[in-house]
Design a protein around this motif. Structure first.
Motif, PDB file in Angstrom:
ATOM      1  N   PHE A 240       0.815  -1.213   0.000  1.00 16.04           N
ATOM      2  CA  PHE A 240       0.000   0.000   0.000  1.00 16.04           C
ATOM      3  C   PHE A 240       0.853   1.271   0.000  1.00 16.04           C
ATOM      4  O   PHE A 240       0.376   2.343   0.325  1.00 16.04           O
ATOM      5  N   THR A 241       2.121   1.117  -0.348  1.00 12.04           N
ATOM      6  CA  THR A 241       3.028   2.252  -0.477  1.00 12.04           C
ATOM      7  C   THR A 241       3.461   2.343  -1.936  1.00 12.04           C
ATOM      8  O   THR A 241       3.162   1.447  -2.736  1.00 12.04           O
ATOM      9  N   PRO A 242       4.177   3.388  -2.328  1.00 16.59           N
ATOM     10  CA  PRO A 242       4.624   3.484  -3.728  1.00 16.59           C
ATOM     11  C   PRO A 242       5.651   2.431  -4.114  1.00 16.59           C
ATOM     12  O   PRO A 242       5.960   2.277  -5.306  1.00 16.59           O
ATOM     13  N   ASP A 243       6.197   1.708  -3.153  1.00 16.20           N
ATOM     14  CA  ASP A 243       7.235   0.711  -3.426  1.00 16.20           C
ATOM     15  C   ASP A 243       6.661  -0.518  -4.127  1.00 16.20           C
ATOM     16  O   ASP A 243       5.476  -0.824  -4.021  1.00 16.20           O
ATOM     17  N   ARG A 244       7.539  -1.256  -4.812  1.00 15.08           N
ATOM     18  CA  ARG A 244       7.156  -2.508  -5.470  1.00 15.08           C
ATOM     19  C   ARG A 244       8.157  -3.603  -5.067  1.00 15.08           C
ATOM     20  O   ARG A 244       8.969  -4.065  -5.878  1.00 15.08           O
ATOM     21  N   PRO A 245       8.100  -4.027  -3.805  1.00 19.97           N
ATOM     22  CA  PRO A 245       9.113  -4.964  -3.300  1.00 19.97           C
ATOM     23  C   PRO A 245       9.043  -6.356  -3.899  1.00 19.97           C
ATOM     24  O   PRO A 245       9.999  -7.126  -3.754  1.00 19.97           O
ATOM     25  N   LEU A 246       7.951  -6.704  -4.582  1.00 22.09           N
ATOM     26  CA  LEU A 246       7.846  -8.042  -5.175  1.00 22.09           C
ATOM     27  C   LEU A 246       8.295  -8.078  -6.630  1.00 22.09           C
ATOM     28  O   LEU A 246       8.220  -9.128  -7.269  1.00 22.09           O
ATOM     29  N   ASP A 247       8.799  -6.954  -7.143  1.00 19.75           N
ATOM     30  CA  ASP A 247       9.266  -6.951  -8.526  1.00 19.75           C
ATOM     31  C   ASP A 247      10.514  -7.798  -8.705  1.00 19.75           C
ATOM     32  O   ASP A 247      10.730  -8.399  -9.765  1.00 19.75           O
ATOM     33  N   SER A 248      11.364  -7.825  -7.676  1.00 18.98           N
ATOM     34  CA  SER A 248      12.608  -8.583  -7.763  1.00 18.98           C
ATOM     35  C   SER A 248      13.170  -8.749  -6.358  1.00 18.98           C
ATOM     36  O   SER A 248      12.757  -8.059  -5.422  1.00 18.98           O
ATOM     37  N   VAL A 249      14.144  -9.643  -6.225  1.00 19.41           N
ATOM     38  CA  VAL A 249      14.798  -9.807  -4.926  1.00 19.41           C
ATOM     39  C   VAL A 249      15.510  -8.523  -4.542  1.00 19.41           C
ATOM     40  O   VAL A 249      15.475  -8.096  -3.379  1.00 19.41           O
ATOM     41  N   ASP A 250      16.146  -7.863  -5.505  1.00 20.10           N
ATOM     42  CA  ASP A 250      16.837  -6.607  -5.214  1.00 20.10           C
ATOM     43  C   ASP A 250      15.865  -5.536  -4.729  1.00 20.10           C
ATOM     44  O   ASP A 250      16.179  -4.779  -3.790  1.00 20.10           O
ATOM     45  N   ALA A 251      14.704  -5.460  -5.362  1.00 22.02           N
ATOM     46  CA  ALA A 251      13.702  -4.469  -4.935  1.00 22.02           C
ATOM     47  C   ALA A 251      13.256  -4.755  -3.512  1.00 22.02           C
ATOM     48  O   ALA A 251      13.073  -3.829  -2.704  1.00 22.02           O
ATOM     49  N   PHE A 252      13.079  -6.031  -3.187  1.00 22.18           N
ATOM     50  CA  PHE A 252      12.701  -6.392  -1.821  1.00 22.18           C
ATOM     51  C   PHE A 252      13.793  -6.004  -0.830  1.00 22.18           C
ATOM     52  O   PHE A 252      13.514  -5.464   0.240  1.00 22.18           O
ATOM     53  N   VAL A 253      15.049  -6.303  -1.171  1.00 15.11           N
ATOM     54  CA  VAL A 253      16.157  -6.006  -0.262  1.00 15.11           C
ATOM     55  C   VAL A 253      16.223  -4.508   0.022  1.00 15.11           C
ATOM     56  O   VAL A 253      16.435  -4.092   1.163  1.00 15.11           O
ATOM     57  N   ASP A 254      16.023  -3.681  -1.001  1.00 10.01           N
ATOM     58  CA  ASP A 254      16.011  -2.226  -0.793  1.00 10.01           C
ATOM     59  C   ASP A 254      14.869  -1.827   0.144  1.00 10.01           C
ATOM     60  O   ASP A 254      15.066  -1.049   1.084  1.00 10.01           O
ATOM     61  N   PHE A 255      13.693  -2.353  -0.123  1.00 11.57           N
ATOM     62  CA  PHE A 255      12.517  -2.030   0.689  1.00 11.57           C
ATOM     63  C   PHE A 255      12.729  -2.482   2.129  1.00 11.57           C
ATOM     64  O   PHE A 255      12.483  -1.734   3.080  1.00 11.57           O
ATOM     65  N   ALA A 256      13.193  -3.710   2.302  1.00  8.75           N
ATOM     66  CA  ALA A 256      13.392  -4.252   3.635  1.00  8.75           C
ATOM     67  C   ALA A 256      14.465  -3.480   4.386  1.00  8.75           C
ATOM     68  O   ALA A 256      14.313  -3.173   5.578  1.00  8.75           O
ATOM     69  N   GLY A 257      15.563  -3.153   3.716  1.00  7.82           N
ATOM     70  CA  GLY A 257      16.633  -2.418   4.369  1.00  7.82           C
ATOM     71  C   GLY A 257      16.189  -1.046   4.835  1.00  7.82           C
ATOM     72  O   GLY A 257      16.534  -0.611   5.948  1.00  7.82           O
ATOM     73  N   ASN A 258      15.405  -0.355   4.010  1.00  6.70           N
ATOM     74  CA  ASN A 258      14.909   0.971   4.380  1.00  6.70           C
ATOM     75  C   ASN A 258      14.019   0.904   5.608  1.00  6.70           C
ATOM     76  O   ASN A 258      14.072   1.792   6.482  1.00  6.70           O
ATOM     77  N   HIS A 259      13.202  -0.123   5.701  1.00  5.54           N
ATOM     78  CA  HIS A 259      12.275  -0.217   6.830  1.00  5.54           C
ATOM     79  C   HIS A 259      12.961  -0.800   8.069  1.00  5.54           C
ATOM     80  O   HIS A 259      12.587  -0.459   9.195  1.00  5.54           O
TER      81      HIS A 259
END
Length: 298
Positions: A240-259
């Motif tokens: 429900f945020t502008p992020d797309r963490p399921l697009d790729s493992v890298d996208a998830f890692v960025d999202f997870a690291g930020n949070h």
């Protein structure tokens, strides 16, 4: 950081429903939650099953996975009947249940029982009674209560929860009254981010800043009652945020690291559902489940 998933109750148990919950356990997710709604947005005219029966079946089909709602609300629940079902579910699951709980919104099930839509203030008023009464019902053998919205007359809840003093509450809240309830009664706090950011076309950086502000307000609510905010776990329900963490493992890692940097203890990802808001590549999703946190260094 822990990784969990939300499995929406859209599959017949005999047609893949059981297998999804079992697969969540095989993939090593910390918990699997489901929405406690009568229907939801684009799924309104599609199959949708009850949350608590689904979680009961999932408890019988798994052995390690924590289970829970994200979230239950007063929209169509009463604390007295809900408490009895929760105690039963906690027993059947062997103490693996977490109650995600929130004030509710104005969606399809907000008026399903024939009531007029509640204003934000009335939802907050009801939630302010609902949570403390539910806390009592889950911790005391006999409860009587007379409030503005809810009553209980010598209600027995014996033997109580397997988890003591009761099963954990994960309180979803962003407003001041809800944050106070989270600080007082929650074992965890849940957010989906700030809808004003997503609905207004904000960026991922805007979302992080908004969530940072929510965390700070939660900390203040804890400080006001003398509670260490670090004792309250923080859960981010993604999607429900502008992020797309399921697009790729890298996208998830960025999202997870930020949070993780904001102090979040748990991230929750929606199990992919084709042709929906939660559409995603299942192979990528499973790679995230098995590799994502390792790449984060957790």
């Amino acid at each position: 950081m822990r990784l969990s998933t939300v499995i929406l109750p859209v599959r017949r148990w005999s047609e893949g429903g059981r297998e999804v919950w079992q697969r969540a356990e095989e993939l090593g997710f910390h918990a699997a939650y489901t929405y406690d709604h009568l229907s939801w947005r684009s799924f309104r005219d599609q199959p949708w099953f009850g949350a608590l029966p689904t979680l009961t079946a999932a408890a019988a089909a798994t052995s390690r996975l924590r289970l829970g709602t994200l979230v239950t609300s007063p929209n169509f629940r009463h604390p007295v009947t809900l408490a009895k079902e929760l105690i039963s579910l906690d027993d059947i699951s062997g103490g693996r249940f977490t109650l995600g709980i929130g004030a509710g919104g104005n969606g399809f099930d907000a008026t399903a029982l024939g009531q007029e839509p509640w204003s934000p203030r009335e939802r907050a008023d009801r939630f302010g009674e609902f949570v403390p009464l539910l806390d009592r019902l889950l911790t005391e053998d006999v409860v009587s209560y007379e409030g503005a919205h809810y009553s209980a007359d010598e209600v027995r809840n014996i033997p109580g929860c397997v988890q003591r003093p009761r099963l954990p509450f994960a309180v979803a809240a962003t407003g001041p009254r809800g944050l106070k309830l989270a600080a007082k009664y929650g074992q965890a706090w849940v957010t989906t981010g700030d809808p004003k950011v997503s609905n207004g076309g904000g960026s991922s950086a805007d979302s992080l800043e908004a969530v940072r502000g929510q965390c700070e307000r939660l900390g203040k609510a804890c400080a006001e009652i003398g509670r260490d905010a670090g004792d309250l776990e923080k859960i981010m329900l993604s999607g429900f945020t502008p992020d797309r963490p399921l697009d790729s493992v890298d996208a998830f890692v960025d999202f997870a690291g930020n949070h993780a940097a904001l102090g979040f203890d748990e991230l929750v990802l929606h199990w992919p559902i084709a042709d929906s808001l939660f559409a995603a590549d299942l192979d990528v999703f499973e790679r995230i489940a098995t590799e994502g946190l390792a790449q984060l260094g957790e």
